[in-house]
Design a protein around this motif. Sequence first.
Motif, PDB file in Angstrom:
ATOM      1  N   GLN A 138      98.365 -51.721   6.238  1.00  0.00           N
ATOM      2  CA  GLN A 138      98.594 -50.291   6.435  1.00  0.00           C
ATOM      3  C   GLN A 138      97.768 -49.800   7.613  1.00  0.00           C
ATOM      4  O   GLN A 138      96.683 -50.305   7.874  1.00  0.00           O
ATOM      5  CB  GLN A 138      98.184 -49.524   5.171  1.00  0.00           C
ATOM      6  N   ALA A 139      98.284 -48.794   8.320  1.00  0.00           N
ATOM      7  CA  ALA A 139      97.539 -48.148   9.399  1.00  0.00           C
ATOM      8  C   ALA A 139      98.067 -46.734   9.569  1.00  0.00           C
ATOM      9  O   ALA A 139      99.193 -46.421   9.159  1.00  0.00           O
ATOM     10  CB  ALA A 139      97.674 -48.929  10.701  1.00  0.00           C
ATOM     11  N   THR A 140      97.238 -45.911  10.186  1.00  0.00           N
ATOM     12  CA  THR A 140      97.654 -44.543  10.483  1.00  0.00           C
ATOM     13  C   THR A 140      97.163 -44.139  11.854  1.00  0.00           C
ATOM     14  O   THR A 140      96.169 -44.670  12.359  1.00  0.00           O
ATOM     15  CB  THR A 140      97.122 -43.545   9.433  1.00  0.00           C
ATOM     16  N   PHE A 141      97.882 -43.214  12.453  1.00  0.00           N
ATOM     17  CA  PHE A 141      97.436 -42.500  13.633  1.00  0.00           C
ATOM     18  C   PHE A 141      97.557 -41.016  13.317  1.00  0.00           C
ATOM     19  O   PHE A 141      98.604 -40.554  12.848  1.00  0.00           O
ATOM     20  CB  PHE A 141      98.300 -42.801  14.863  1.00  0.00           C
ATOM     21  N   LEU A 142      96.484 -40.278  13.600  1.00  0.00           N
ATOM     22  CA  LEU A 142      96.518 -38.825  13.490  1.00  0.00           C
ATOM     23  C   LEU A 142      97.491 -38.275  14.542  1.00  0.00           C
ATOM     24  O   LEU A 142      97.761 -38.942  15.552  1.00  0.00           O
ATOM     25  CB  LEU A 142      95.118 -38.251  13.730  1.00  0.00           C
ATOM     26  N   PRO A 143      97.983 -37.054  14.353  1.00  0.00           N
ATOM     27  CA  PRO A 143      98.880 -36.473  15.360  1.00  0.00           C
ATOM     28  C   PRO A 143      98.249 -36.418  16.758  1.00  0.00           C
ATOM     29  O   PRO A 143      98.953 -36.503  17.754  1.00  0.00           O
ATOM     30  CB  PRO A 143      99.143 -35.065  14.835  1.00  0.00           C
TER      31      PRO A 143
END
Length: 186
Positions: A138-143
């Motif tokens: 899993q990974a995320t990038f903020l807006p």
Amino acid sequence: MENKELNKLIIQIAKGAIYSKLYDTDVINKDELVKKVPNFLKRGATFVTISLDGNLRGCIGSLVAHKTLLDDLLINATKAAFEDPRFPPLTKEEFENIKIEVSLLSQPLPMPYINFGDLKQKLIPNKHGVIIRLEDKQATFLPQVWEELPDFETFIYHLYVKAGLDVNNPTQAPEVFTYTVEKIEE
């Protein structure tokens, strides 16, 4: 409390948490803060981003609200300063020059898509934070990351790499979730 005052207080709390750990003292009075802002007791998800001389120096956060907003903010500020695996722990000298940004996250929502063309049409740059998940990766990038990676292909490529997914394997279709943030900066 006005929004501007509240935003200033949120930054002060994040800095206070870091200061407390750096100097082995406690400058945060949680009871006083909750009296001032009862909403600090509501569940909230935050990301704390630290920059030094315009460069990323730490960024840690929660994707889902599982603690009070106040506790989440305190924990993530401390972790961003001292536990981001990409950086050594923040020093007292660096502390004097850091800038802090706090992102208050909305609840992540599933973004169903048929293929990447469909996903490209649905994602809104500079508005959507994006989470990708496939099995245990899993990974995320903020807006805010859209500012550095403004086109869809580059954004998704780097998100895949961050998650440890094979960008060249089209059979890997991760689940996608989006969220928005309220960005608070110094």
